[in-house]
Design a protein around this motif. Structure first.
Motif, PDB file in Angstrom:
ATOM      1  N   GLY A  90     -22.391  -1.302 -10.069  1.00 64.73           N
ATOM      2  CA  GLY A  90     -21.029  -1.406 -10.568  1.00 64.73           C
ATOM      3  C   GLY A  90     -19.950  -1.269  -9.519  1.00 64.73           C
ATOM      4  O   GLY A  90     -18.774  -1.532  -9.793  1.00 64.73           O
ATOM      5  N   GLU A  91     -20.314  -0.897  -8.297  1.00 67.86           N
ATOM      6  CA  GLU A  91     -19.301  -0.679  -7.257  1.00 67.86           C
ATOM      7  C   GLU A  91     -18.613  -1.973  -6.857  1.00 67.86           C
ATOM      8  O   GLU A  91     -17.380  -2.069  -6.852  1.00 67.86           O
ATOM      9  CB  GLU A  91     -19.938  -0.030  -6.024  1.00 67.86           C
ATOM     10  N   GLU A  92     -19.408  -2.982  -6.513  1.00 67.67           N
ATOM     11  CA  GLU A  92     -18.824  -4.227  -6.020  1.00 67.67           C
ATOM     12  C   GLU A  92     -18.001  -4.928  -7.097  1.00 67.67           C
ATOM     13  O   GLU A  92     -16.920  -5.457  -6.825  1.00 67.67           O
ATOM     14  CB  GLU A  92     -19.935  -5.150  -5.521  1.00 67.67           C
ATOM     15  N   GLU A  93     -18.503  -4.897  -8.342  1.00 67.05           N
ATOM     16  CA  GLU A  93     -17.817  -5.572  -9.432  1.00 67.05           C
ATOM     17  C   GLU A  93     -16.459  -4.936  -9.747  1.00 67.05           C
ATOM     18  O   GLU A  93     -15.548  -5.613 -10.227  1.00 67.05           O
ATOM     19  CB  GLU A  93     -18.666  -5.550 -10.707  1.00 67.05           C
ATOM     20  N   HIS A  94     -16.330  -3.645  -9.469  1.00 64.39           N
ATOM     21  CA  HIS A  94     -15.095  -2.938  -9.820  1.00 64.39           C
ATOM     22  C   HIS A  94     -14.196  -2.630  -8.619  1.00 64.39           C
ATOM     23  O   HIS A  94     -13.221  -1.893  -8.755  1.00 64.39           O
ATOM     24  CB  HIS A  94     -15.434  -1.627 -10.545  1.00 64.39           C
ATOM     25  N   LEU A  95     -14.520  -3.197  -7.454  1.00 63.13           N
ATOM     26  CA  LEU A  95     -13.680  -2.982  -6.288  1.00 63.13           C
ATOM     27  C   LEU A  95     -12.297  -3.575  -6.551  1.00 63.13           C
ATOM     28  O   LEU A  95     -12.153  -4.744  -6.905  1.00 63.13           O
ATOM     29  CB  LEU A  95     -14.302  -3.652  -5.062  1.00 63.13           C
ATOM     30  N   GLY A  96     -11.255  -2.741  -6.414  1.00 58.65           N
ATOM     31  CA  GLY A  96      -9.897  -3.169  -6.729  1.00 58.65           C
ATOM     32  C   GLY A  96      -9.564  -3.075  -8.203  1.00 58.65           C
ATOM     33  O   GLY A  96      -8.432  -3.355  -8.612  1.00 58.65           O
ATOM     34  N   ARG A  97     -10.531  -2.687  -8.993  1.00 57.35           N
ATOM     35  CA  ARG A  97     -10.319  -2.520 -10.440  1.00 57.35           C
ATOM     36  C   ARG A  97     -10.775  -1.117 -10.869  1.00 57.35           C
ATOM     37  O   ARG A  97     -11.401  -0.938 -11.900  1.00 57.35           O
ATOM     38  CB  ARG A  97     -11.078  -3.588 -11.223  1.00 57.35           C
ATOM     39  N   GLY A  98     -10.461  -0.159 -10.012  1.00 57.47           N
ATOM     40  CA  GLY A  98     -10.820   1.220 -10.310  1.00 57.47           C
ATOM     41  C   GLY A  98     -11.656   1.873  -9.231  1.00 57.47           C
ATOM     42  O   GLY A  98     -11.738   3.097  -9.166  1.00 57.47           O
ATOM     43  N   VAL A  99     -12.282   1.085  -8.375  1.00 61.39           N
ATOM     44  CA  VAL A  99     -13.044   1.623  -7.244  1.00 61.39           C
ATOM     45  C   VAL A  99     -12.168   1.575  -5.999  1.00 61.39           C
ATOM     46  O   VAL A  99     -11.598   0.527  -5.670  1.00 61.39           O
ATOM     47  CB  VAL A  99     -14.346   0.830  -6.997  1.00 61.39           C
ATOM     48  N   SER A 100     -12.047   2.708  -5.313  1.00 58.58           N
ATOM     49  CA  SER A 100     -11.233   2.793  -4.101  1.00 58.58           C
ATOM     50  C   SER A 100     -12.002   3.546  -3.030  1.00 58.58           C
ATOM     51  O   SER A 100     -12.860   4.379  -3.329  1.00 58.58           O
ATOM     52  CB  SER A 100      -9.913   3.502  -4.388  1.00 58.58           C
ATOM     53  N   TYR A 101     -11.657   3.257  -1.766  1.00 57.56           N
ATOM     54  CA  TYR A 101     -12.272   3.949  -0.637  1.00 57.56           C
ATOM     55  C   TYR A 101     -11.284   4.852   0.092  1.00 57.56           C
ATOM     56  O   TYR A 101     -11.623   5.416   1.128  1.00 57.56           O
ATOM     57  CB  TYR A 101     -12.841   2.921   0.355  1.00 57.56           C
ATOM     58  N   CYS A 102     -10.056   4.978  -0.417  1.00 59.93           N
ATOM     59  CA  CYS A 102      -9.028   5.745   0.297  1.00 59.93           C
ATOM     60  C   CYS A 102      -8.122   6.483  -0.668  1.00 59.93           C
ATOM     61  O   CYS A 102      -7.379   5.856  -1.441  1.00 59.93           O
ATOM     62  CB  CYS A 102      -8.203   4.802   1.179  1.00 59.93           C
ATOM     63  N   ALA A 103      -8.162   7.819  -0.611  1.00 65.95           N
ATOM     64  CA  ALA A 103      -7.346   8.641  -1.511  1.00 65.95           C
ATOM     65  C   ALA A 103      -5.863   8.505  -1.203  1.00 65.95           C
ATOM     66  O   ALA A 103      -5.038   8.337  -2.113  1.00 65.95           O
ATOM     67  CB  ALA A 103      -7.775  10.101  -1.399  1.00 65.95           C
ATOM     68  N   THR A 104      -5.480   8.567   0.069  1.00 65.28           N
ATOM     69  CA  THR A 104      -4.062   8.508   0.425  1.00 65.28           C
ATOM     70  C   THR A 104      -3.469   7.125   0.176  1.00 65.28           C
ATOM     71  O   THR A 104      -2.255   6.986   0.001  1.00 65.28           O
ATOM     72  CB  THR A 104      -3.854   8.911   1.892  1.00 65.28           C
ATOM     73  N   CYS A 105      -4.325   6.084   0.160  1.00 65.13           N
ATOM     74  CA  CYS A 105      -3.819   4.728  -0.097  1.00 65.13           C
ATOM     75  C   CYS A 105      -3.559   4.497  -1.581  1.00 65.13           C
ATOM     76  O   CYS A 105      -2.528   3.945  -1.967  1.00 65.13           O
ATOM     77  CB  CYS A 105      -4.829   3.689   0.380  1.00 65.13           C
ATOM     78  N   ASP A 106      -4.506   4.900  -2.421  1.00 61.92           N
ATOM     79  CA  ASP A 106      -4.480   4.516  -3.831  1.00 61.92           C
ATOM     80  C   ASP A 106      -4.300   5.674  -4.802  1.00 61.92           C
ATOM     81  O   ASP A 106      -4.228   5.451  -6.014  1.00 61.92           O
ATOM     82  CB  ASP A 106      -5.787   3.784  -4.182  1.00 61.92           C
ATOM     83  N   GLY A 107      -4.243   6.896  -4.292  1.00 64.11           N
ATOM     84  CA  GLY A 107      -4.193   8.058  -5.173  1.00 64.11           C
ATOM     85  C   GLY A 107      -3.055   8.044  -6.166  1.00 64.11           C
ATOM     86  O   GLY A 107      -3.234   8.429  -7.332  1.00 64.11           O
ATOM     87  N   MET A 108      -1.884   7.585  -5.746  1.00 67.90           N
ATOM     88  CA  MET A 108      -0.718   7.625  -6.629  1.00 67.90           C
ATOM     89  C   MET A 108      -0.899   6.742  -7.865  1.00 67.90           C
ATOM     90  O   MET A 108      -0.227   6.948  -8.884  1.00 67.90           O
ATOM     91  CB  MET A 108       0.537   7.199  -5.864  1.00 67.90           C
ATOM     92  N   LEU A 109      -1.800   5.782  -7.807  1.00 71.12           N
ATOM     93  CA  LEU A 109      -2.062   4.933  -8.967  1.00 71.12           C
ATOM     94  C   LEU A 109      -2.709   5.715 -10.105  1.00 71.12           C
ATOM     95  O   LEU A 109      -2.693   5.266 -11.261  1.00 71.12           O
ATOM     96  CB  LEU A 109      -2.985   3.765  -8.572  1.00 71.12           C
ATOM     97  N   TYR A 110      -3.279   6.879  -9.763  1.00 75.96           N
ATOM     98  CA  TYR A 110      -4.053   7.644 -10.753  1.00 75.96           C
ATOM     99  C   TYR A 110      -3.439   9.014 -11.021  1.00 75.96           C
ATOM    100  O   TYR A 110      -4.104   9.905 -11.542  1.00 75.96           O
ATOM    101  CB  TYR A 110      -5.499   7.788 -10.270  1.00 75.96           C
TER     102      TYR A 110
END
Length: 260
Positions: A118-138
């Motif tokens: 499920g990782e590849e299928e959800h990359l950019g749709r809930g899967v992130s590799y960077c907390a400081t980049c995407d954390g504010m979305l959550y």
């Protein structure tokens, strides 16, 4: 800041590339984890590198990095998360920062570990590799965090600090669930509902950085000049395949820099 060459990986291949690029007067940035995270660091004896018999892996890595720094290469500890090309330059995300370079040299060795279901299928749709980049979305939402990166605890604390509802799980037996968006994570048979999952590994696979990158037997495909199939991208060292030897990595790093 703009560089002529950005090198991803601070092992023998990456440091050789940096040293040889500096010998040609090029501005170079090397992005690397701590030297202690390199598998070579743990080698008690390296006895087949020409001219330096009986050294430890740690001694050899330190000597290579010191040489590159003395030559004028810039070293930055961090993890490259993505790269984009605008037709003239590459723009590379390193944590929350973005750097520009005319060419990239991939020299990060072998990324150990398979993708989770499920990782590849959800990359950019809930899967992130960077907390400081995407954390504010959550912010204010439930998320799951798993990983083994050196800054794992720092990233978790950042997510908690901005108001994310964090659940930590181990890397073993992880499944990422959801239709078009992450809805839950399954860990050790337990289903954990969440809006997103942060996978904080020590490195990102080259094909995640550059989806169009050609592979051969699981390794980056290059020609004899270390060119990949992507314009402005070169590769050297273990990531290009066997033999996984220091001398081979150093030679490929030199050629990659020369071509770039």
């Amino acid at each position: 800041m703009s560089y002529d060459i950005l090198v991803i990986g601070g092992g023998p291949a990456g440091l050789s590339a940096a040293l040889n690029a500096r010998a040609r007067g090029k501005g170079v940035l090397v992005v690397s984890n701590d030297l202690e995270d390199n598998p070579l660091w743990k080698s008690e004896l390296v006895d087949n590198y020409p001219g330096l018999p009986g050294v430890t892996g740690a001694q050899l890595l330190k000597a290579l990095e010191d040489h590159a720094i003395q030559a004028g290469a810039e070293i930055r500890r961090g993890k490259v998360l993505n790269a984009a090309y605008d037709g003239e330059s590459w723009y590379v995300s390193i944590g929350a920062d973005v750097e520009e370079a005319k060419a990239l040299i991939l020299a990060a060795g072998i990324v150990r570990g398979k993708k989770f279901p499920g990782e590849e299928e959800h990359l950019g749709r809930g899967v992130s590799y960077c907390a400081t980049c995407d954390g504010m979305l959550y912010r204010g939402k439930p998320i799951v965090v798993a990983g083994n990166a050196p800054n794992f605890r720092e990233e978790v604390e950042f997510l908690q600090g901005i108001g994310c509802q964090v659940t930590e799980v181990g890397l073993g037996g992880l499944k990422i669930l959801g239709e078009n968006q992450v809805e839950a994570v399954e860990s050790k048979g337990e289903r954990i509902p969440c809006a997103g999952v942060f996978l904080l590994r020590t490195a990102v696979a080259p094909t995640d950085l550059l989806p169009g990158l050609a592979l051969e037997d699981g390794h980056i495909s290059v020609d004899r000049y270390m060119r990949t199939n992507v314009k402005g991208i070169y590769a050297a060292g273990d990531c290009t395949g066997a033999p996984l030897q220091i001398a081979k990595a150093v030679g490929e790093g030199q050629m990659a820099a020369h071509t770039a």
